[in-house]
Each structure stands twice: as structure tokens, then as C-alpha cells.
Design a protein around this motif. Sequence first.
Motif, PDB file in Angstrom:
ATOM      1  N   ASN A 192      13.713  -2.372 -69.170  1.00 48.13           N
ATOM      2  CA  ASN A 192      14.478  -2.731 -68.131  1.00 48.13           C
ATOM      3  C   ASN A 192      14.361  -2.138 -66.817  1.00 48.13           C
ATOM      4  O   ASN A 192      15.165  -2.716 -65.910  1.00 48.13           O
ATOM      5  CB  ASN A 192      16.041  -2.173 -68.594  1.00 48.13           C
ATOM      6  N   VAL A 193      13.207  -1.696 -66.794  1.00 46.11           N
ATOM      7  CA  VAL A 193      12.795  -1.346 -65.281  1.00 46.11           C
ATOM      8  C   VAL A 193      11.530  -2.024 -64.885  1.00 46.11           C
ATOM      9  O   VAL A 193      10.641  -2.379 -65.388  1.00 46.11           O
ATOM     10  CB  VAL A 193      12.441   0.389 -65.294  1.00 46.11           C
ATOM     11  N   GLY A 194      11.813  -2.449 -63.680  1.00 46.67           N
ATOM     12  CA  GLY A 194      10.676  -3.096 -62.717  1.00 46.67           C
ATOM     13  C   GLY A 194       9.703  -2.394 -62.267  1.00 46.67           C
ATOM     14  O   GLY A 194      10.057  -1.352 -61.530  1.00 46.67           O
ATOM     15  N   ARG A 195       8.542  -2.121 -62.748  1.00 50.39           N
ATOM     16  CA  ARG A 195       7.299  -1.304 -62.395  1.00 50.39           C
ATOM     17  C   ARG A 195       6.849  -1.362 -61.257  1.00 50.39           C
ATOM     18  O   ARG A 195       6.675  -2.619 -60.531  1.00 50.39           O
ATOM     19  CB  ARG A 195       6.658  -1.009 -63.557  1.00 50.39           C
ATOM     20  N   TYR A 196       6.593  -0.492 -60.355  1.00 54.20           N
ATOM     21  CA  TYR A 196       5.863  -0.553 -59.089  1.00 54.20           C
ATOM     22  C   TYR A 196       4.938   0.614 -58.849  1.00 54.20           C
ATOM     23  O   TYR A 196       5.122   1.610 -59.409  1.00 54.20           O
ATOM     24  CB  TYR A 196       6.908  -0.739 -57.890  1.00 54.20           C
ATOM     25  N   THR A 197       4.003   0.308 -57.623  1.00 55.49           N
ATOM     26  CA  THR A 197       3.135   1.247 -57.269  1.00 55.49           C
ATOM     27  C   THR A 197       3.271   1.067 -55.655  1.00 55.49           C
ATOM     28  O   THR A 197       2.667  -0.082 -55.478  1.00 55.49           O
ATOM     29  CB  THR A 197       1.635   1.527 -57.894  1.00 55.49           C
ATOM     30  N   LEU A 198       3.453   1.858 -54.955  1.00 51.18           N
ATOM     31  CA  LEU A 198       3.138   1.537 -53.419  1.00 51.18           C
ATOM     32  C   LEU A 198       1.500   1.835 -52.987  1.00 51.18           C
ATOM     33  O   LEU A 198       0.802   2.358 -53.881  1.00 51.18           O
ATOM     34  CB  LEU A 198       3.547   2.789 -52.702  1.00 51.18           C
ATOM     35  N   SER A 199       1.288   0.764 -52.153  1.00 49.42           N
ATOM     36  CA  SER A 199       0.034   0.779 -51.833  1.00 49.42           C
ATOM     37  C   SER A 199      -0.443   2.085 -50.831  1.00 49.42           C
ATOM     38  O   SER A 199       0.589   2.668 -50.348  1.00 49.42           O
ATOM     39  CB  SER A 199      -0.184  -0.575 -50.676  1.00 49.42           C
ATOM     40  N   PHE A 200      -1.573   2.157 -50.700  1.00 49.65           N
ATOM     41  CA  PHE A 200      -2.051   3.496 -49.879  1.00 49.65           C
ATOM     42  C   PHE A 200      -1.448   3.417 -48.452  1.00 49.65           C
ATOM     43  O   PHE A 200      -1.017   4.320 -47.763  1.00 49.65           O
ATOM     44  CB  PHE A 200      -3.693   3.380 -49.589  1.00 49.65           C
ATOM     45  N   ASP A 201      -1.402   2.259 -47.810  1.00 58.52           N
ATOM     46  CA  ASP A 201      -0.945   1.986 -46.397  1.00 58.52           C
ATOM     47  C   ASP A 201       0.635   2.297 -46.387  1.00 58.52           C
ATOM     48  O   ASP A 201       1.069   2.913 -45.571  1.00 58.52           O
ATOM     49  CB  ASP A 201      -1.093   0.515 -46.012  1.00 58.52           C
ATOM     50  N   GLU A 202       1.356   1.656 -47.754  1.00 56.90           N
ATOM     51  CA  GLU A 202       2.702   1.975 -47.623  1.00 56.90           C
ATOM     52  C   GLU A 202       3.250   3.509 -47.554  1.00 56.90           C
ATOM     53  O   GLU A 202       4.102   3.998 -46.953  1.00 56.90           O
ATOM     54  CB  GLU A 202       3.351   1.374 -48.746  1.00 56.90           C
ATOM     55  N   ILE A 203       2.087   4.106 -48.483  1.00 57.08           N
ATOM     56  CA  ILE A 203       2.322   5.732 -48.506  1.00 57.08           C
ATOM     57  C   ILE A 203       2.085   6.354 -47.234  1.00 57.08           C
ATOM     58  O   ILE A 203       2.857   7.110 -46.700  1.00 57.08           O
ATOM     59  CB  ILE A 203       1.415   6.461 -49.640  1.00 57.08           C
ATOM     60  N   VAL A 204       1.280   6.050 -46.504  1.00 62.98           N
ATOM     61  CA  VAL A 204       0.878   6.531 -45.215  1.00 62.98           C
ATOM     62  C   VAL A 204       1.718   6.339 -44.273  1.00 62.98           C
ATOM     63  O   VAL A 204       1.955   6.992 -43.448  1.00 62.98           O
ATOM     64  CB  VAL A 204      -0.759   6.176 -44.739  1.00 62.98           C
ATOM     65  N   GLU A 205       2.134   5.170 -44.261  1.00 61.04           N
ATOM     66  CA  GLU A 205       3.245   4.728 -43.257  1.00 61.04           C
ATOM     67  C   GLU A 205       4.637   5.667 -43.468  1.00 61.04           C
ATOM     68  O   GLU A 205       5.176   5.907 -42.482  1.00 61.04           O
ATOM     69  CB  GLU A 205       3.677   3.303 -43.524  1.00 61.04           C
ATOM     70  N   SER A 206       5.097   5.859 -44.654  1.00 64.56           N
ATOM     71  CA  SER A 206       6.037   6.628 -45.047  1.00 64.56           C
ATOM     72  C   SER A 206       5.794   8.125 -44.298  1.00 64.56           C
ATOM     73  O   SER A 206       6.759   8.752 -43.562  1.00 64.56           O
ATOM     74  CB  SER A 206       6.267   6.721 -46.421  1.00 64.56           C
ATOM     75  N   ALA A 207       4.430   8.592 -44.598  1.00 58.74           N
ATOM     76  CA  ALA A 207       4.186   9.885 -44.159  1.00 58.74           C
ATOM     77  C   ALA A 207       4.244   9.849 -42.436  1.00 58.74           C
ATOM     78  O   ALA A 207       4.740  10.874 -41.964  1.00 58.74           O
ATOM     79  CB  ALA A 207       2.878  10.191 -44.596  1.00 58.74           C
ATOM     80  N   ARG A 208       3.741   8.767 -41.968  1.00 57.21           N
ATOM     81  CA  ARG A 208       3.744   8.774 -40.412  1.00 57.21           C
ATOM     82  C   ARG A 208       5.030   8.848 -40.124  1.00 57.21           C
ATOM     83  O   ARG A 208       5.595   9.695 -38.942  1.00 57.21           O
ATOM     84  CB  ARG A 208       3.251   7.295 -39.944  1.00 57.21           C
ATOM     85  N   TRP A 209       6.168   7.933 -40.761  1.00 58.93           N
ATOM     86  CA  TRP A 209       7.732   8.177 -40.094  1.00 58.93           C
ATOM     87  C   TRP A 209       7.969   9.633 -40.238  1.00 58.93           C
ATOM     88  O   TRP A 209       8.779  10.188 -39.309  1.00 58.93           O
ATOM     89  CB  TRP A 209       8.492   7.288 -41.077  1.00 58.93           C
ATOM     90  N   ALA A 210       7.756  10.201 -41.473  1.00 62.62           N
ATOM     91  CA  ALA A 210       8.194  11.500 -41.414  1.00 62.62           C
ATOM     92  C   ALA A 210       7.584  12.447 -40.444  1.00 62.62           C
ATOM     93  O   ALA A 210       8.398  13.433 -40.038  1.00 62.62           O
ATOM     94  CB  ALA A 210       7.667  12.264 -42.780  1.00 62.62           C
ATOM     95  N   HIS A 211       6.466  12.423 -40.178  1.00 59.58           N
ATOM     96  CA  HIS A 211       5.833  13.208 -39.085  1.00 59.58           C
ATOM     97  C   HIS A 211       6.342  12.643 -37.795  1.00 59.58           C
ATOM     98  O   HIS A 211       6.932  14.004 -37.012  1.00 59.58           O
ATOM     99  CB  HIS A 211       4.325  12.842 -39.100  1.00 59.58           C
ATOM    100  N   GLU A 212       6.637  11.537 -37.444  1.00 59.26           N
ATOM    101  CA  GLU A 212       7.252  11.171 -35.932  1.00 59.26           C
ATOM    102  C   GLU A 212       8.838  11.612 -36.161  1.00 59.26           C
ATOM    103  O   GLU A 212       9.136  11.908 -34.900  1.00 59.26           O
ATOM    104  CB  GLU A 212       7.326   9.766 -35.887  1.00 59.26           C
ATOM    105  N   ASN A 213       9.459  11.903 -37.132  1.00 66.54           N
ATOM    106  CA  ASN A 213      10.738  12.358 -37.187  1.00 66.54           C
ATOM    107  C   ASN A 213      10.978  13.911 -37.773  1.00 66.54           C
ATOM    108  O   ASN A 213      11.732  14.205 -37.851  1.00 66.54           O
ATOM    109  CB  ASN A 213      11.550  11.739 -38.306  1.00 66.54           C
TER     110      ASN A 213
END
Length: 366
Positions: A80-101
Motif C-alpha cells: 500500500n506504499v508508493g515507493r520512491y527514491t530522490l534523485s541526486f539533484d533533489e538530495i543536494v538541493e535539500s542539503a543546499r536549503w539546509a546549509h542556507e538556513n
Amino acid sequence: MEGNDKLFTVLDEGRALNRNDLIYLLSLEDEEQVEELRKKAYAVKTQYVGRKVFFRGLIEFSNICRKNCYYCGIRRDNANVGRYTLSFDEIVESARWAHENRYGSVVLQSGERDDQTFVDFIEKAIKGIKAVSSDRLGITLSVGEQAEETYRRWFDAGAHRYLLRIETSSESLYGKLHPSDHNYKKRLACLEMLNRVGYQVGTGVMIGLPGQAIEDLADDILFFQKMDVAMIGMGPYLPHRDTPLYEEGVAAAGEREDLLTLALKMISTTRLFLKDVNIASTTALQAITPTGREMGLMAGANIIMPNITDVRYRSSYQLYDDKPCINESSDVCTGCLSSRITSIGETIGYDEWGDSPHAVRKIFQH
């Protein structure tokens, strides 16, 4: 009055706690005594780790898992779970956000896999996070059981913390929570590998499991000491409706208020016993009550892991039912947490890795 005399004796600063003391503290029911326990734990936290809260930006980058734990909402056999994996770019973008904040660290968390594609991807993601933050973001991994060579490879790439929750230190109880091909001794061996490689090692347990006794929780705290961990992530066991343990879990949980109290007592008792480790105030506490994470901080915790995963994916990463904050953006979540933390008189350690004094001491000893 006799009960209070015993409590004051147990909480006396000059006395090392033993297993019977841990059981006694975890068994407290009188509200005034529980509050006294909390105050003492907060004083020990203030003395040993301070009143600064450190953010770990949580990136739940994949819910694909090869394991089939009976309690977990992303277990392999949950269709019942829709499986997913973030792309490399999506992970890096999240990390960029964390660093900027001004987050000091991020956590890469996923279901468990150990195939070569996964191992390579994690290494690439670590290096990408280091690059986007000019090597300033600390990186914690929480991606399960791996070979020692893999742990070393990721450590060499730049990860420095690893969270591998044992979920219960009782081997018999562990056996009831997992299929027969899930090996308690293997998980234990992985924790030992992580220490050997040089990570700041974290582990943790679920509180309120079906069949779990207060003595088991006391033994969990002794286990944290034996494994010489630097950080602890533990919270109440909350059932997920698409798991084999659901019915038994609901029956065992009882009143959620009692479960919350037990979880907070566990944080306080662990703080009193281990003093200088990092302890997370988990999202599961907030799932029981809106102010659960603040209560965790007041009970002795000092780490918060705000979810910075893209909102599109969050509903697919629910280890238990009714997980909070799945529809809140990272900006909203961080702003909310910041105001909550300052409202209880604590500050946020912006731009800091927030290594526990215990971890720092271990580094100098070696």
C-alpha cells in the motif's frame, strides 16, 4: 514521604545509578516524583551539554526497503506504499536549503538496501552534500546494516555520524519484532563495525512495544552504555495499520498519555545515566501531543530533526500512522520549531555540527 526520600537518594549527584535504580525511575507514577525526575534530568543536561538545541535536517530520500520488520510502515511486503527514491539533484538541493538556513548537519535516511547501486549512490550523495556546503554540513547516515567496507567507504567520503537503531536490546523481543532472517547478532556486529571505523555512533529503541517490560527498558539504557554510543534516538512505539504487529500494538499501547509519560521518563533516566550524549526529541512524541518535542527537550533531550524532505514524498515515508508535519514545507517546519524552542528558554545551535561532548571526548582519547 518514604517514596520521596528514596527518590532523592537515587537522584543524589554523588551516586552512580545501577540497574535497580533505572527500573525504579522508569516505574515512577506519582506526578510530583516524575516532575522531580524531569527537573533533575534537565539540570544534568544543562550541566553536561548545555541548553542549546541542534538541528539535523532529515532527508528521507528513499522508502525502498529489503527488510520486512513487523512494526514498520515501509516494510518490504507493504503493497500500500508508493515507493520512491530522490534523485541526486533533489538530495543536494535539500542539503543546499539546509546549509542556507544555517543548519549544521543533515541526516540521510532511507529503507535498508545493500546493493552496489545503492552503495555508490550514497557515496556520491555524501560528496555532493560536502561540495554544495563547502564542506561545512555535518552528515549523519541512517541506512541500515552494511558491510564494514561500505561503512568505511562512506566514512572516507565525508559522513561522520551513523544512526543504527537496535529497536530493543532484548534478543528475544527483537525476534518477535522481525522475521527469522533478521539477525539480532548481525545488527549488533554492525554497531561494533561502526565504532571501529570511527563514526560517532547512534542507536535507539522503541518504547511501549508489545511484550516489553520496564526491565527491558532499563536494560536498553545499560546497552547504550555498553556500546559507548554518542547519540540516542528513541521514542514511543506507534503502530502502523499495514503491519503484522498492528492489532497487538494497538492493544498493548493503552492510553497514549501513559505512553508519552513513559517515553519522557526514558529520556530523563537516560540523561541522568549517560549525562554527556546527544539525545533526540523525536517526531513520534509530537504524534502523541502537539508539544511533544518541546516536552522531550525539557525532559533532557537536545537534538531535533526537522524533516526537510520535499513535501511531495513525505506521505510515502510513514513508519507509523498519523506522522505529523507531512504537509508542512521545510520553511514552515523550521519556523515553527524555532519559535517552539525559544519559547521554552533554549537556543538553537546554528551553523554548528553539535557533536556530543561524549563523542568529542572519545576522539581525544584515541
